[in-house]
Design a protein around this motif. Structure first.
Motif, short mmCIF file in Angstrom:
data_model
loop_
_atom_site.label_atom_id
_atom_site.label_comp_id
_atom_site.label_asym_id
_atom_site.label_seq_id
_atom_site.Cartn_x
_atom_site.Cartn_y
_atom_site.Cartn_z
N ILE A 25 36.44 35.88 49.11
CA ILE A 25 37.46 36.65 48.53
C ILE A 25 36.73 38.04 48.12
O ILE A 25 37.14 39.23 48.61
CB ILE A 25 38.35 35.99 47.50
N PRO A 26 35.44 37.91 47.29
CA PRO A 26 35.00 38.96 47.01
C PRO A 26 34.31 39.83 48.41
O PRO A 26 34.60 41.04 48.21
CB PRO A 26 33.57 38.47 46.26
N LEU A 27 33.85 39.17 49.21
CA LEU A 27 33.48 39.73 50.32
C LEU A 27 34.74 40.51 51.16
O LEU A 27 34.63 41.57 51.66
CB LEU A 27 32.79 38.79 51.40
N LEU A 28 35.82 39.45 51.16
CA LEU A 28 36.89 40.08 51.81
C LEU A 28 37.60 41.48 51.14
O LEU A 28 37.95 42.25 51.80
CB LEU A 28 37.89 39.03 52.04
N ILE A 29 37.66 41.62 49.77
CA ILE A 29 38.20 42.59 49.17
C ILE A 29 37.07 43.58 49.46
O ILE A 29 37.81 44.95 49.80
CB ILE A 29 37.98 42.15 47.60
N THR A 30 35.84 43.61 49.40
CA THR A 30 34.93 44.80 49.89
C THR A 30 35.27 45.35 51.26
O THR A 30 35.25 46.38 51.34
CB THR A 30 33.51 44.20 49.73
N LEU A 31 35.31 44.14 52.17
CA LEU A 31 35.69 44.68 53.51
C LEU A 31 36.88 45.52 53.57
O LEU A 31 37.12 46.47 54.36
CB LEU A 31 35.62 43.54 54.45
N ARG A 32 37.97 44.79 52.80
CA ARG A 32 39.52 45.35 52.82
C ARG A 32 39.25 46.97 52.75
O ARG A 32 39.92 47.95 52.98
CB ARG A 32 40.18 44.82 52.03
N GLU A 33 38.42 47.19 51.65
CA GLU A 33 38.46 48.42 50.88
C GLU A 33 37.80 49.43 52.10
O GLU A 33 38.37 50.69 52.13
CB GLU A 33 37.76 48.63 49.59
N ASN A 141 44.67 24.61 57.81
CA ASN A 141 43.75 25.54 57.12
C ASN A 141 44.20 27.00 57.36
O ASN A 141 44.08 28.15 56.71
CB ASN A 141 42.46 25.54 57.35
N LEU A 142 44.75 27.31 58.59
CA LEU A 142 45.31 28.66 59.07
C LEU A 142 46.36 29.01 58.01
O LEU A 142 46.35 30.32 57.76
CB LEU A 142 45.68 28.58 60.49
N ILE A 143 47.17 28.19 57.82
CA ILE A 143 48.10 28.64 56.80
C ILE A 143 47.78 29.08 55.28
O ILE A 143 47.94 30.04 54.90
CB ILE A 143 49.08 27.46 56.34
N VAL A 144 46.57 28.41 55.02
CA VAL A 144 45.83 28.68 53.71
C VAL A 144 45.43 30.19 54.06
O VAL A 144 45.18 30.92 53.02
CB VAL A 144 45.01 27.51 53.42
N ILE A 145 44.43 30.30 55.18
CA ILE A 145 43.99 31.61 55.32
C ILE A 145 44.70 32.66 55.37
O ILE A 145 44.43 33.80 54.89
CB ILE A 145 42.92 31.39 56.78
N TYR A 146 46.01 32.81 56.10
CA TYR A 146 46.91 33.65 56.24
C TYR A 146 47.17 34.07 54.75
O TYR A 146 47.55 35.14 54.27
CB TYR A 146 48.01 33.22 57.12
N ILE A 147 47.73 32.98 53.74
CA ILE A 147 48.14 33.14 52.44
C ILE A 147 46.95 33.83 51.74
O ILE A 147 47.27 34.73 51.06
CB ILE A 147 48.75 31.83 51.95
N LEU A 152 45.12 38.54 48.57
CA LEU A 152 43.51 38.80 47.92
C LEU A 152 43.71 39.47 46.66
O LEU A 152 42.88 39.09 45.48
CB LEU A 152 42.90 39.87 48.74
N ASN A 153 44.57 40.40 46.37
CA ASN A 153 44.88 41.26 45.02
C ASN A 153 45.21 40.05 43.90
O ASN A 153 44.55 40.11 42.80
CB ASN A 153 45.61 42.24 44.92
N PHE A 154 46.08 39.31 44.20
CA PHE A 154 46.59 38.33 43.32
C PHE A 154 45.52 37.32 42.86
O PHE A 154 45.40 37.02 41.72
CB PHE A 154 47.95 37.61 43.97
#
Length: 192
Positions: A25-33, A141-147, A152-154
């Motif tokens: 999540i920290p990496l994904l948040i950085t990439l999203r920004e 796992n794909l369901i969990v990944i999508y959710i 991410l923010n939540f």
């Protein structure tokens, strides 16, 4: 082609720990920004496609290289062990490609979600479990990944920095135990 709930839980939990969507999540948040957003559906679809392709065609690819499932499982268990060690100790062993210019497919779907550790794990699991169990585990796992990607923010607000660290370390210990199990159940084939 029968399987138990315990087998499904083991496969699903193993993939969940290796994919480590919470720890990413920290990496994904950085990439999203940096990218101005992530297409959650596309990232989920591409990463799932890679996992399922590797599940069904990875063995043929290994044969071309002169390898078998058990050899790959032993090698994969070592990679899983190192990922677990990295998660527990907090030291980077595998260097992540932080180039975000390519967008949702690279680096989000590959290598963050369906990276070498995930693809190795899919093949390692194939040595011990039926393909149908692994496919169901991947789909769950794909369901969990999508959710996870949609939330991410939540997730960031709920867990906080300390919570994300604790979850990452917990899954690291689980991965270490799983890697030892995969290693020990496949290494015995080499002595025969």
């Amino acid at each position: 082609m029968s399987f138990t709930i315990n087998e499904l839980l083991t496969v699903t939990f193993t993939l969940f720990a290796v994919i480590d969507i919470v720890g990413s999540i920290p990496l994904l948040i950085t990439l999203r920004e940096k990218m101005g957003g992530i297409n959650s559906f596309k990232a989920t679809l591409v990463s799932g496609g890679l996992m399922i392709l590797f599940l069904f065609f990875g063995e043929s690819f290994l044969r071309i290289l002169g390898l078998d499932k058990r050899s790959f499982a032993v090698g994969g268990s070592i990679v899983i062990f190192l990922i677990g060690l990295e998660m527990v100790l907090g030291h980077e062993i595998f260097k992540a490609d932080k180039d975000s210019k390519a967008g949702t497919v690279v680096p989000i779907a590959f290598p963050v979600i369906a990276g070498s550790g995930t693809l190795t794990t899919v093949m390692s699991l194939k040595a011990n479990y039926d393909e149908i169990v692994i496919v169901i585990g991947i789909l769950l796992n794909l369901i969990v990944i999508y959710i996870g990607l949609r939330s991410l923010n939540f997730i960031e607000r709920v867990l906080g920095e300390a919570g994300l660290l604790a979850v990452r370390k917990f899954f690291g210990v689980i991965l270490l135990a799983i890697s030892v199990k995969i290693f020990s159940s496949n290494i015995s084939a080499f002595g025969k």
